[in-house]
Motif scaffolding. Structure first.
Motif, PDB file in Angstrom:
ATOM      1  N   GLY A  10      -0.083 -15.837   6.015  1.00  0.00           N
ATOM      2  CA  GLY A  10       0.345 -15.421   4.690  1.00  0.00           C
ATOM      3  C   GLY A  10       0.709 -16.591   3.800  1.00  0.00           C
ATOM      4  O   GLY A  10       0.579 -17.760   4.172  1.00  0.00           O
ATOM      5  N   ILE A  11       1.190 -16.266   2.607  1.00  0.00           N
ATOM      6  CA  ILE A  11       1.507 -17.288   1.610  1.00  0.00           C
ATOM      7  C   ILE A  11       2.709 -18.130   2.056  1.00  0.00           C
ATOM      8  O   ILE A  11       3.602 -17.649   2.752  1.00  0.00           O
ATOM      9  CB  ILE A  11       1.778 -16.613   0.245  1.00  0.00           C
ATOM     10  N   ARG A  12       2.664 -19.394   1.698  1.00  0.00           N
ATOM     11  CA  ARG A  12       3.698 -20.408   1.967  1.00  0.00           C
ATOM     12  C   ARG A  12       3.723 -20.894   3.404  1.00  0.00           C
ATOM     13  O   ARG A  12       4.102 -22.023   3.667  1.00  0.00           O
ATOM     14  CB  ARG A  12       5.118 -19.904   1.621  1.00  0.00           C
ATOM     15  N   THR A  13       3.336 -20.055   4.361  1.00  0.00           N
ATOM     16  CA  THR A  13       3.449 -20.442   5.761  1.00  0.00           C
ATOM     17  C   THR A  13       2.142 -21.078   6.233  1.00  0.00           C
ATOM     18  O   THR A  13       1.399 -21.645   5.438  1.00  0.00           O
ATOM     19  CB  THR A  13       3.876 -19.226   6.610  1.00  0.00           C
ATOM     20  N   SER A  14       1.854 -21.015   7.518  1.00  0.00           N
ATOM     21  CA  SER A  14       0.671 -21.694   8.046  1.00  0.00           C
ATOM     22  C   SER A  14       0.263 -21.056   9.363  1.00  0.00           C
ATOM     23  O   SER A  14       0.810 -20.022   9.778  1.00  0.00           O
ATOM     24  CB  SER A  14       0.979 -23.183   8.274  1.00  0.00           C
ATOM     25  N   VAL A  73      -7.748 -10.930  11.869  1.00  0.00           N
ATOM     26  CA  VAL A  73      -6.363 -10.488  11.707  1.00  0.00           C
ATOM     27  C   VAL A  73      -5.740 -11.270  10.562  1.00  0.00           C
ATOM     28  O   VAL A  73      -5.716 -12.497  10.583  1.00  0.00           O
ATOM     29  CB  VAL A  73      -5.540 -10.716  13.001  1.00  0.00           C
ATOM     30  N   GLY A  74      -5.250 -10.557   9.543  1.00  0.00           N
ATOM     31  CA  GLY A  74      -4.638 -11.232   8.405  1.00  0.00           C
ATOM     32  C   GLY A  74      -3.271 -10.662   8.095  1.00  0.00           C
ATOM     33  O   GLY A  74      -3.051  -9.459   8.212  1.00  0.00           O
ATOM     34  N   HIS A  75      -2.348 -11.532   7.695  1.00  0.00           N
ATOM     35  CA  HIS A  75      -0.991 -11.102   7.340  1.00  0.00           C
ATOM     36  C   HIS A  75      -0.705 -11.413   5.881  1.00  0.00           C
ATOM     37  O   HIS A  75      -0.966 -12.522   5.406  1.00  0.00           O
ATOM     38  CB  HIS A  75       0.046 -11.811   8.217  1.00  0.00           C
ATOM     39  N   SER A  76      -0.180 -10.435   5.142  1.00  0.00           N
ATOM     40  CA  SER A  76       0.262 -10.614   3.766  1.00  0.00           C
ATOM     41  C   SER A  76      -0.888 -11.157   2.909  1.00  0.00           C
ATOM     42  O   SER A  76      -1.934 -10.530   2.826  1.00  0.00           O
ATOM     43  CB  SER A  76       1.491 -11.524   3.744  1.00  0.00           C
ATOM     44  N   MET A  77      -0.733 -12.321   2.278  1.00  0.00           N
ATOM     45  CA  MET A  77      -1.827 -12.863   1.485  1.00  0.00           C
ATOM     46  C   MET A  77      -3.092 -13.025   2.322  1.00  0.00           C
ATOM     47  O   MET A  77      -4.210 -12.758   1.858  1.00  0.00           O
ATOM     48  CB  MET A  77      -1.446 -14.216   0.874  1.00  0.00           C
ATOM     49  N   GLY A  78      -2.921 -13.454   3.571  1.00  0.00           N
ATOM     50  CA  GLY A  78      -4.082 -13.589   4.450  1.00  0.00           C
ATOM     51  C   GLY A  78      -4.767 -12.258   4.694  1.00  0.00           C
ATOM     52  O   GLY A  78      -5.987 -12.191   4.847  1.00  0.00           O
ATOM     53  N   GLY A  79      -3.982 -11.178   4.714  1.00  0.00           N
ATOM     54  CA  GLY A  79      -4.557  -9.854   4.856  1.00  0.00           C
ATOM     55  C   GLY A  79      -5.314  -9.421   3.622  1.00  0.00           C
ATOM     56  O   GLY A  79      -6.401  -8.839   3.704  1.00  0.00           O
ATOM     57  N   LEU A  80      -4.755  -9.694   2.435  1.00  0.00           N
ATOM     58  CA  LEU A  80      -5.438  -9.359   1.189  1.00  0.00           C
ATOM     59  C   LEU A  80      -6.760 -10.110   1.075  1.00  0.00           C
ATOM     60  O   LEU A  80      -7.796  -9.527   0.716  1.00  0.00           O
ATOM     61  CB  LEU A  80      -4.536  -9.698  -0.003  1.00  0.00           C
ATOM     62  N   LEU A  81      -6.738 -11.398   1.379  1.00  0.00           N
ATOM     63  CA  LEU A  81      -7.974 -12.183   1.358  1.00  0.00           C
ATOM     64  C   LEU A  81      -8.985 -11.641   2.366  1.00  0.00           C
ATOM     65  O   LEU A  81     -10.190 -11.562   2.082  1.00  0.00           O
ATOM     66  CB  LEU A  81      -7.667 -13.646   1.672  1.00  0.00           C
ATOM     67  N   SER A  82      -8.493 -11.236   3.523  1.00  0.00           N
ATOM     68  CA  SER A  82      -9.388 -10.745   4.572  1.00  0.00           C
ATOM     69  C   SER A  82      -9.967  -9.381   4.225  1.00  0.00           C
ATOM     70  O   SER A  82     -11.093  -9.061   4.627  1.00  0.00           O
ATOM     71  CB  SER A  82      -8.641 -10.693   5.909  1.00  0.00           C
ATOM     72  N   ILE A  83      -9.228  -8.555   3.478  1.00  0.00           N
ATOM     73  CA  ILE A  83      -9.794  -7.294   2.991  1.00  0.00           C
ATOM     74  C   ILE A  83     -10.975  -7.585   2.070  1.00  0.00           C
ATOM     75  O   ILE A  83     -12.061  -7.009   2.212  1.00  0.00           O
ATOM     76  CB  ILE A  83      -8.734  -6.464   2.238  1.00  0.00           C
TER      77      ILE A  83
END
Length: 245
Positions: A10-14, A73-83
């Motif tokens: 997700g955003i800010r993390t890594s 598998v995506g979380h938060s921003m990573g999930g939105l991008l993955s959608i």
């Protein structure tokens, strides 16, 4: 063929936010690649762009797909991008998808409010880390407490990344996703707002809400999230076995 797992933070993390999941998968002999998006983690000095983020996900997915079916598998921003990525008109080689903590449409007043809040916290002394640390200390178990920040926090990338999300056409993308899809949200996640709409639009989606859990579902309830990873992997293995039979 062994299921290959690609994890998008997700955003800010890594990539470090996935430590508990990577360890769990490694113990099971499941290959996993937790990537860093531009402007985050080991790529902190790079500029964040949507094209760069999608290229990073695509490279990881296509590399993994050469070795087996891919669970993205995506979380938060990573999930939105993955959608948006999984729902492209030209289907990428994704066999299954877990979208965690990302069932909100990043546009309009909601996005503007989120950006304002993020900028306000960033303007606090120490960029608000004392507040973030207090929240993490009270909500995350010791085994995952340090994982979100172990790769550093992408303070300077945050607003650019949030602003860029507004162009994503998630509703159209969801209707094109034809692989097993699990939406996983914490009960107290602020991004649950459109979860039923998201689940209804995707043809093969399930919605799972984890009780007594916040937005940080992967770290707050790692054993539950890992069990859901196992469920997704078992589903893909069953599909592969059925196709071979």
């Amino acid at each position: 063929m062994v299921v290959q797992v690609v994890l998008v933070h997700g955003i800010r993390t890594s990539a470090t936010m996935w430590r508990a999941q990577v360890q769990h998968l490694s113990d099971r002999g499941i290959p996993a690649n937790a990537l860093d998006l531009p402007g985050h983690g080991t790529r902190m000095t790079e500029e964040f762009t949507l094209d760069g983020a999608f290229a990073t996900i695509d490279e990881a997915v296509r590399s993994a797909a050469a070795r087996g079916p891919v669970l993205l598998v995506g979380h938060s921003m990573g999930g939105l991008l993955s959608i948006a990525y999984t729902g492209r008109e030209e289907r990428p080689p994704v066999s299954g998808f877990i979208a965690a903590s990302c069932t909100a449409i990043p546009r309009g007043a909601g996005l503007a409010t989120y950006r304002l809040l993020a900028r306000s916290v960033d303007a606090l002394p120490g960029r608000g880390m004392w507040l973030a640390d207090r929240v993490l200390d009270r909500t995350l178990p010791p085994e995952t407490r340090d994982d979100f920040g172990a790769g550093g926090y992408a303070f300077d990338t945050q607003d650019v990344a949030l602003r860029s999300l507004s162009v994503l056409d998630l509703l159209a993308a969801l209707q094109r996703i034809e692989v097993p899809l699990w939406f996983i949200n914490g009960q107290y996640d602020q991004l649950r707002v459109n979860e039923r709409l998201f689940a209804r639009l995707a043809p093969d989606a399930e919605l799972i809400v984890v009780p007594r859990t916040t937005h940080l579902v992967t770290a707050m309830r790692p054993r539950v999230f890992n069990a859901l990873l196992d469920l997704a992997i078992a589903t893909l293995n069953a599909r592969v076995s059925g196709a071979d039979g």
